[in-house]
Design a protein around this motif. Structure first.
Motif, PDB file in Angstrom:
ATOM      1  N   TYR A  18      22.032  10.507  -3.581  1.00 43.85           N
ATOM      2  CA  TYR A  18      21.475  11.783  -4.006  1.00 43.85           C
ATOM      3  C   TYR A  18      22.570  12.841  -4.085  1.00 43.85           C
ATOM      4  CZ  TYR A  18      18.677  16.077  -3.754  1.00 43.85           C
ATOM      5  OH  TYR A  18      18.144  17.330  -3.988  1.00 43.85           O
ATOM      6  N   TRP A  19      23.376  12.955  -3.020  1.00 41.95           N
ATOM      7  CA  TRP A  19      24.430  13.958  -2.959  1.00 41.95           C
ATOM      8  C   TRP A  19      25.472  13.740  -4.060  1.00 41.95           C
ATOM      9  CZ3 TRP A  19      25.323  18.590  -1.807  1.00 41.95           C
ATOM     10  CH2 TRP A  19      26.611  19.074  -1.618  1.00 41.95           C
ATOM     11  N   LEU A  20      25.751  12.483  -4.372  1.00 41.84           N
ATOM     12  CA  LEU A  20      26.748  12.166  -5.400  1.00 41.84           C
ATOM     13  C   LEU A  20      26.175  12.206  -6.823  1.00 41.84           C
ATOM     14  CD1 LEU A  20      28.622   9.233  -3.621  1.00 41.84           C
ATOM     15  CD2 LEU A  20      29.361  11.623  -3.864  1.00 41.84           C
ATOM     16  N   GLY A  21      24.880  12.462  -6.958  1.00 43.84           N
ATOM     17  CA  GLY A  21      24.256  12.528  -8.278  1.00 43.84           C
ATOM     18  C   GLY A  21      24.122  11.182  -8.941  1.00 43.84           C
ATOM     19  N   GLU A  22      23.924  10.134  -8.149  1.00 46.48           N
ATOM     20  CA  GLU A  22      23.878   8.776  -8.684  1.00 46.48           C
ATOM     21  C   GLU A  22      22.457   8.246  -8.892  1.00 46.48           C
ATOM     22  OE1 GLU A  22      26.240   6.536  -5.929  1.00 46.48           O
ATOM     23  OE2 GLU A  22      28.120   7.288  -6.770  1.00 46.48           O
ATOM     24  N   ALA A  26      13.991  10.563 -12.186  1.00 44.82           N
ATOM     25  CA  ALA A  26      12.699  10.413 -11.513  1.00 44.82           C
ATOM     26  C   ALA A  26      12.876  10.303 -10.003  1.00 44.82           C
ATOM     27  CB  ALA A  26      11.961   9.186 -12.052  1.00 44.82           C
ATOM     28  N   ARG A  27      13.803   9.473  -9.580  1.00 46.48           N
ATOM     29  CA  ARG A  27      14.044   9.296  -8.140  1.00 46.48           C
ATOM     30  C   ARG A  27      14.601  10.573  -7.529  1.00 46.48           C
ATOM     31  NH1 ARG A  27      12.518   7.980  -3.514  1.00 46.48           N
ATOM     32  NH2 ARG A  27      13.960   6.926  -2.152  1.00 46.48           N
ATOM     33  N   GLU A  28      15.482  11.251  -8.250  1.00 44.39           N
ATOM     34  CA  GLU A  28      16.032  12.513  -7.755  1.00 44.39           C
ATOM     35  C   GLU A  28      14.925  13.545  -7.570  1.00 44.39           C
ATOM     36  OE1 GLU A  28      19.108  15.963  -9.185  1.00 44.39           O
ATOM     37  OE2 GLU A  28      19.608  13.877  -9.666  1.00 44.39           O
ATOM     38  N   GLY A  29      13.991  13.591  -8.514  1.00 48.36           N
ATOM     39  CA  GLY A  29      12.860  14.517  -8.400  1.00 48.36           C
ATOM     40  C   GLY A  29      12.000  14.224  -7.187  1.00 48.36           C
ATOM     41  N   GLN A  30      11.777  12.940  -6.912  1.00 51.92           N
ATOM     42  CA  GLN A  30      11.001  12.557  -5.725  1.00 51.92           C
ATOM     43  C   GLN A  30      11.704  13.025  -4.459  1.00 51.92           C
ATOM     44  OE1 GLN A  30      10.913   8.319  -6.260  1.00 51.92           O
ATOM     45  NE2 GLN A  30       8.972   8.337  -7.362  1.00 51.92           N
ATOM     46  N   LEU A  31      13.006  12.835  -4.413  1.00 48.03           N
ATOM     47  CA  LEU A  31      13.759  13.249  -3.229  1.00 48.03           C
ATOM     48  C   LEU A  31      13.795  14.763  -3.096  1.00 48.03           C
ATOM     49  CD1 LEU A  31      15.865  10.307  -3.597  1.00 48.03           C
ATOM     50  CD2 LEU A  31      15.809  11.276  -1.339  1.00 48.03           C
ATOM     51  N   ASP A  32      13.942  15.479  -4.214  1.00 46.65           N
ATOM     52  CA  ASP A  32      13.901  16.942  -4.177  1.00 46.65           C
ATOM     53  C   ASP A  32      12.607  17.414  -3.511  1.00 46.65           C
ATOM     54  OD1 ASP A  32      16.349  17.461  -5.438  1.00 46.65           O
ATOM     55  OD2 ASP A  32      15.443  17.588  -7.437  1.00 46.65           O
ATOM     56  N   GLU A  33      11.506  16.852  -3.965  1.00 45.62           N
ATOM     57  CA  GLU A  33      10.201  17.236  -3.429  1.00 45.62           C
ATOM     58  C   GLU A  33      10.119  16.930  -1.930  1.00 45.62           C
ATOM     59  OE1 GLU A  33       5.528  16.120  -4.147  1.00 45.62           O
ATOM     60  OE2 GLU A  33       6.911  15.987  -5.845  1.00 45.62           O
ATOM     61  N   HIS A  34      10.555  15.756  -1.551  1.00 47.50           N
ATOM     62  CA  HIS A  34      10.509  15.363  -0.135  1.00 47.50           C
ATOM     63  C   HIS A  34      11.397  16.288   0.703  1.00 47.50           C
ATOM     64  CE1 HIS A  34      10.073  12.596   3.285  1.00 47.50           C
ATOM     65  NE2 HIS A  34      11.336  12.912   3.535  1.00 47.50           N
ATOM     66  N   LEU A  35      12.600  16.550   0.217  1.00 49.41           N
ATOM     67  CA  LEU A  35      13.541  17.379   0.981  1.00 49.41           C
ATOM     68  C   LEU A  35      13.043  18.809   1.146  1.00 49.41           C
ATOM     69  CD1 LEU A  35      16.832  15.995  -0.552  1.00 49.41           C
ATOM     70  CD2 LEU A  35      16.133  15.779   1.843  1.00 49.41           C
ATOM     71  N   LEU A  36      12.328  19.320   0.162  1.00 48.02           N
ATOM     72  CA  LEU A  36      11.788  20.671   0.263  1.00 48.02           C
ATOM     73  C   LEU A  36      10.726  20.778   1.357  1.00 48.02           C
ATOM     74  CD1 LEU A  36      11.536  21.712  -3.485  1.00 48.02           C
ATOM     75  CD2 LEU A  36      13.024  22.712  -1.740  1.00 48.02           C
TER      76      LEU A  36
END
Length: 83
Positions: A18-22, A26-36
């Motif tokens: 996630y941090w490296l933008g890899e 869709a997966r990044e969006g899921q993690l964004d939501e979870h991290l918020l």
């Protein structure tokens, strides 16, 4: 009975990706939501960011010595980096 810190903790390897933008969008969006919404996983990501910053500062200060292969140096040069 105590409630777990996080019901779906994000694995360290996934936080790194996630941090490296890899991750794909869709997966990044899921993690964004979870991290918020998850202080535990957000704190883990912040620790990772802090470690990366410390490593970057140590390398730039010349405090880290390493042997590099010719192939690795060429790959860095191909990415526009200077040694």
């Amino acid at each position: 009975m105590t409630r777990p810190i996080c019901d779906r903790p994000i694995p360290l390897a996934t936080l790194v990706e996630y941090w490296l933008g890899e991750l794909d969008a869709a997966r990044e969006g899921q993690l964004d939501e979870h991290l918020l919404g998850c202080g535990h996983c957000s704190a883990n990501l912040q620790r990772l960011v802090n470690i990366a910053g410390g490593i970057r500062a140590a390398v730039r200060a010349g405090a880290v010595r390493a042997g590099l292969t010719d192939a690795f140096v060429k790959r860095l040069a191909a990415q526009g980096l200077r040694l």
